[in-house]
Design a protein around this motif. Sequence first.
Motif, mmCIF file in Angstrom:
data_model
loop_
_atom_site.group_PDB
_atom_site.id
_atom_site.type_symbol
_atom_site.label_atom_id
_atom_site.label_comp_id
_atom_site.label_asym_id
_atom_site.label_seq_id
_atom_site.Cartn_x
_atom_site.Cartn_y
_atom_site.Cartn_z
ATOM 1 N N LEU A 150 59.548 -75.352 49.139
ATOM 2 C CA LEU A 150 59.244 -74.507 50.677
ATOM 3 C C LEU A 150 58.401 -75.544 51.556
ATOM 4 O O LEU A 150 58.533 -75.820 52.435
ATOM 5 N N ASP A 151 57.467 -76.056 50.678
ATOM 6 C CA ASP A 151 56.251 -77.047 51.193
ATOM 7 C C ASP A 151 57.291 -78.279 51.805
ATOM 8 O O ASP A 151 56.896 -78.935 53.016
ATOM 9 N N GLY A 152 58.052 -78.645 50.896
ATOM 10 C CA GLY A 152 58.860 -79.914 51.403
ATOM 11 C C GLY A 152 59.576 -79.810 52.603
ATOM 12 O O GLY A 152 59.706 -80.596 53.403
ATOM 13 N N ALA A 153 60.290 -78.692 52.472
ATOM 14 C CA ALA A 153 61.247 -78.292 53.685
ATOM 15 C C ALA A 153 60.266 -78.026 54.840
ATOM 16 O O ALA A 153 60.754 -78.772 56.076
ATOM 17 N N VAL B 255 65.273 -82.520 50.639
ATOM 18 C CA VAL B 255 63.954 -81.802 50.248
ATOM 19 C C VAL B 255 63.774 -82.238 48.819
ATOM 20 O O VAL B 255 62.559 -82.270 48.447
ATOM 21 N N GLY B 256 64.702 -82.549 47.860
ATOM 22 C CA GLY B 256 64.486 -82.701 46.794
ATOM 23 C C GLY B 256 63.724 -84.068 46.499
ATOM 24 O O GLY B 256 63.022 -84.363 45.603
ATOM 25 N N ALA B 257 64.377 -84.924 47.319
ATOM 26 C CA ALA B 257 63.718 -86.221 47.179
ATOM 27 C C ALA B 257 62.216 -86.253 47.773
ATOM 28 O O ALA B 257 61.514 -87.039 47.179
ATOM 29 N N ARG B 258 62.192 -85.329 48.532
ATOM 30 C CA ARG B 258 60.619 -85.397 49.106
ATOM 31 C C ARG B 258 59.698 -84.611 48.120
ATOM 32 O O ARG B 258 58.465 -85.238 47.900
ATOM 33 N N VAL B 259 60.139 -83.921 47.138
ATOM 34 C CA VAL B 259 59.100 -83.428 46.140
ATOM 35 C C VAL B 259 59.567 -83.815 44.937
ATOM 36 O O VAL B 259 58.942 -83.452 43.833
ATOM 37 N N TYR C 191 69.054 -77.013 43.677
ATOM 38 C CA TYR C 191 70.395 -75.784 43.848
ATOM 39 C C TYR C 191 70.120 -74.855 42.912
ATOM 40 O O TYR C 191 70.757 -73.661 43.042
ATOM 41 N N GLN C 192 69.403 -74.810 41.957
ATOM 42 C CA GLN C 192 69.013 -73.791 41.192
ATOM 43 C C GLN C 192 68.012 -72.611 41.906
ATOM 44 O O GLN C 192 68.100 -71.444 41.410
ATOM 45 N N SER D 252 71.211 -71.978 47.402
ATOM 46 C CA SER D 252 72.430 -72.318 47.280
ATOM 47 C C SER D 252 73.136 -73.186 48.527
ATOM 48 O O SER D 252 74.025 -73.778 48.645
ATOM 49 N N SER D 253 72.145 -73.190 49.563
ATOM 50 C CA SER D 253 72.626 -73.776 50.919
ATOM 51 C C SER D 253 71.194 -74.004 51.851
ATOM 52 O O SER D 253 70.370 -73.422 51.385
ATOM 53 N N SER D 254 71.696 -74.916 52.702
ATOM 54 C CA SER D 254 70.126 -75.220 53.506
ATOM 55 C C SER D 254 69.882 -73.963 54.414
ATOM 56 O O SER D 254 68.743 -73.742 54.698
#
Length: 240
Positions: free
Chosen positions: A21-24, A40-44, A52-53, A56-58
């Motif tokens: 959430l903080d990354g987003a 977001v995954g790359a950011r954190v 995705y766990q 499920s979507s942006s």
Amino acid sequence: MPRIQAPTLAEHRRQQMQAILDGAKAILAETGKAPSLAAVGARVGLARSSVYQYFSSSDELLEAVVADLFPSWGRFVGDRVSAESEPGHRIWAYICANVDLFVGSEQAVANALARVVDPSVLLEPMQRFHAELQEPLIEALVAHGESHPREVAGIIDSVILQACRSLGAEHSDDEHSDDEEPRETGTDSAPAPAPAADPKIAAVREEILAMIRRLLGGYLGLVPGSAPDPGNSWSPQRDR
């Protein structure tokens, strides 16, 4: 899955969820656009499959950001108000906290959400946020001796909003585009920003608070002295 460093699996998942959430929110503040799960995954530091766990979507991620954002603002303002004991100090703390939210980076997050999220998703959380946010102000106004606390609370919120608009407190949106006008979030009030970290932001903040002091200083009895808000050289007159 990254090695678990939290004491329990549940706490590990909670920490990862908050990191996502903080990354987003950071990407929203920086770009003004909806982030992809991969970004977001790359950011954190998480693989997209790990993100995705949790989402499920942006769109689902953005809804979670909305659900996290407004309560965090409410806690920030509430904590600032509850730290003061005298009614005048509590009202001034409410004003300072709201100005800090406007000049802080999370106002850029809110502006971005207003652009990229369906208004129906924002409506109910924003209405609940506004109602809850005003309660500590109304309580302080009652203790201050105000006979029309809800009406005056609305006036104070309007003063905060207009002062912030007039003096360009929503500057952070300008960093995204020189051509695009910032869109209002509909909030009347802005985790916790550090207004003094950037001299330009600190100057805008102090200019806004100076304007509000000129308007409300007589009502609150503001005098030079030790302020309840860091970086501010004025505070309500204490009872003698």
